[in-house]
Enzyme design. Sequence first.
Site, PDB file in Angstrom:
ATOM      1  N   GLY A 187      13.235  48.016  25.894  1.00 15.10           N
ATOM      2  CA  GLY A 187      12.965  49.400  26.121  1.00 15.10           C
ATOM      3  C   GLY A 187      13.270  50.483  25.744  1.00 15.10           C
ATOM      4  N   HIS A 204      16.756  11.317  26.788  1.00 11.16           N
ATOM      5  CA  HIS A 204      17.223  12.371  25.932  1.00 11.16           C
ATOM      6  C   HIS A 204      17.452  13.470  26.895  1.00 11.16           C
ATOM      7  CE1 HIS A 204      18.471  14.972  22.326  1.00 11.16           C
ATOM      8  NE2 HIS A 204      17.986  15.766  22.882  1.00 11.16           N
ATOM      9  N   GLU A 205      16.333  14.121  27.475  1.00 11.99           N
ATOM     10  CA  GLU A 205      16.383  15.068  28.371  1.00 11.99           C
ATOM     11  C   GLU A 205      16.938  14.861  29.630  1.00 11.99           C
ATOM     12  OE1 GLU A 205      15.608  18.162  27.249  1.00 11.99           O
ATOM     13  OE2 GLU A 205      14.596  17.371  25.552  1.00 11.99           O
ATOM     14  N   ASP A 224      20.236  20.738  19.200  1.00 10.54           N
ATOM     15  CA  ASP A 224      21.460  20.683  20.159  1.00 10.54           C
ATOM     16  C   ASP A 224      22.673  20.797  19.325  1.00 10.54           C
ATOM     17  OD1 ASP A 224      19.499  20.157  21.983  1.00 10.54           O
ATOM     18  OD2 ASP A 224      19.774  17.777  22.073  1.00 10.54           O
TER      19      ASP A 224
END
Length: 607
Positions: free
Chosen positions: A211, A427-428, A504
Site C-alpha cells: 500500500g 504426506h499432508e 518442504d
Amino acid sequence: MNEVKTPKKPLLYYYGIVLLVLILFNAIAMPYLAQRQITEVDYGSFIKMTESKKIGQVEITDNQILFTNKDGTKIYKTGLMNDPDMTQRLYESGAKFSSKIYEEMSPLLSILLSWILPLVIIVSIGQFMSKKLRDKAGGGSSAMMFGMGKSSAKVYIKSSDGISFSDVAGEDEAKESLSEIVDYLHDPGKYEQIGAAMPKGILLVGPPGTGKTLLAKAVAGEANVPFFSISGSEFVEMFVGMGASKVRDLFRQAKDKAPCIIFIDEIDAIGKKRDGHIGGNDEREQTLNQLLTEMDGFEENTGVIILAATNRPESLDAALTRPGRFDRRVPVELPDLHGREEILKVHARKVKTEESTDFEKIARMASGASGAELANIVNEAALRAVRNGSEKVTQADFEESIEVVIAGYQKKNAILTEQEKWTVAYHETGHALVAALQSHSAPVQKITIIPRTSGALGYTMQVEEGNHYLMTKEEIENKIATYTGGRAAEEIIFGTCSTGASNDIEQATKLARAMITRYGMSQSFDMTALETVNNQYLGGDTSLVCSSETQTEIDRQVMAIIKEQHEKALSILEENRRKLDQLAHYLYEKETITGEEFMKILSESES
Ligand code: ADP
Ligand code: MG
Ligand code: ZN
C-alpha cells in the site's frame, strides 16, 4: 486543474506565427480567392467589347488583360495577344487605364477576406490548441511542445482521485507519520512558530503490495494541495540529459505551486547507488545528481514535500537517504492479523457479503498475505459467488479464494492414481500431525489433497495464533520438523519416498541455514554473521560472506540440524501411528478437512 498563468515565451512565438500565416495567406491564397470572381473570356469578345465601348476599366499586366464592364460590377480577363493597336483602340473606346482592379472593386470585402478572416481563424485555433496542451500537461510551458525534457508528472488535486486515509487499512504508524505532513501543509504557520522544520523528503519502504502507492494517493486526497506524481522509471530516457532536465522541470513546476507534494514512485529506478563501474548508466547518474541538487536547492519550509516509495531501500544511494534529503523513512510492512482483518473489511465494503462473515478467521487463514493479495482474495471471493449464482459472498467463498490466491485454482481434471492419492493423504497428515503434536507449533487450520493449478497436490494450512515477532530456536526447529513430517509419513507407511517433498526440503534448508548463518544459533560460530541479506523486501536472497572452509562447516551443520529434526518427526509419527492412519483415511475420504475436525479426531483417539 487550476492552471491560470499564461507562459510568456510561447506568446511571442505565437504572434510570430500569426504574422507569418497572414503574409502567406495574402501572397498565395488571396489572388486565388479573388480570381474565382473573374470571368475568363476569349480575345475576340474583348475586341468586341472594346468596339462597342462596353469597357469600364482596364489593366494590362505581363501576361494577361483584366477589364471590367462599364459599371464595374464584373471583372473579365483574357490572355495577351500580339496586338500593337490595342492600347490605341482601348483609349478611343473611353476605357480608363487602372493598376488595381481588385482593390477598387470591393475594398471592404478584400480587407475582410485577406486580413480579418485569417486572423479570426488563427486566433481560434491557437486558443483551442493552448487549452488542450494545458489540460494535458497540467501546467508548464507549452513551448516544449514535443514533451522533450518535460516532466510528465500527473497533477492531482483533492477529490480528483477520491482516495483518503480511510481507504488505507492498517499501517497506522505510516498513516500517523503522513498525517503530520498533511497537517503541516494545511497550516505551516503552526510549525514555523515553534521553529520546527518539516522533513523535505519522506521515503516509504516496504515489500510490494503493502500500500505504498495507495498511501501516497491518500495523502494527495487529504492534503488540499497540488500533488505531482511521477514514476522513477519515467526519468530514465533514451536521450542523455533528458532525465535531468525532467527533474529540473518537475521541481520548477513544484516551486511555482508550493505548497505542494511531489511523489516519486519506485525511486530505486533512478536512485540506485552510484558505483565505479566503467560505462555505467550515465543517464541515470545525471538524473540522480540533478535530483540531489534540486533537493538541496530549496530551503526548509518552502512547502514542497517530496514523497518517494521503494521496495529496495538498501540499493538507494547513500547521498539520497541522508538527513536533509530523505530524512524520514516510513516503513510500510506486511499487515499483522488485525491489519489484515481491517484491509479485508475495507475491500469487502465494495462487495455484498453475508452479515455473519467472520473476517478475523479469514485474516487468520491468510497469514503473510500483503494488502494487494487481500484485495485480490476479496475479488476472487466475489467472482466465486457470481459463478455459484449466489446473491452474496459467503464465508466459504472467502476461504476458498484464499487458497486460490495462494495455491491457484483447483485442478478439475487432474487425475491422481489411487497410490498417489494415498501418498498425498499420508504426506499432508504427516505435516499436520507433527505440527500439532509439538507443543510449540501452531495448530493446523485446514488440510486438503485437492490438486491445485500451482502444481501443489495438497497442502496443510497452518495458522499462527496472534502475532509473532520473535522466533525461538526451539520454534524454528519444530518448524523444520513439521516440514520433514510429510516425507517422514511416506517413509513410515510406504517404506519409500516420493518427489512430493521438494518444496518442504527447500523451506527446511532455508530455515536451517538462516539459523546458522544469520541468527547465530549454532554452537561453533557463535554470533558471527556469515551471510548478508541483499534485499529484505524482495524475497530476501542472501550472499555468503565467509571463507570456503567455513562454508563447508555451515553445510555440515545444516545437514545435522535437518537430520535431527527429520528423526524427531519420524519418532513422533511412529509413536502416533494409529492416529496417523485414522487421520489419513479420513482425509482420503473427505479430501478436505478443517482444523477443528482434525483436532477432534486427534483428541478422540487419545481417549
Ligand atoms: P505498493 O506498496 O506495491 O505500491 P500498492 O499501493 O500499489 O502497493 O497496493 C496495491 C493494492 O493493494 C492497492 O490498490 C489496494 O487495493 C491494496 N492494498 C494494499 N495495501 C492496502 C491497505 N493497507 N489497505 C487497503 N488496501 C490495500
Ligand atoms: Mg507501488
Ligand atoms: Zn509437504
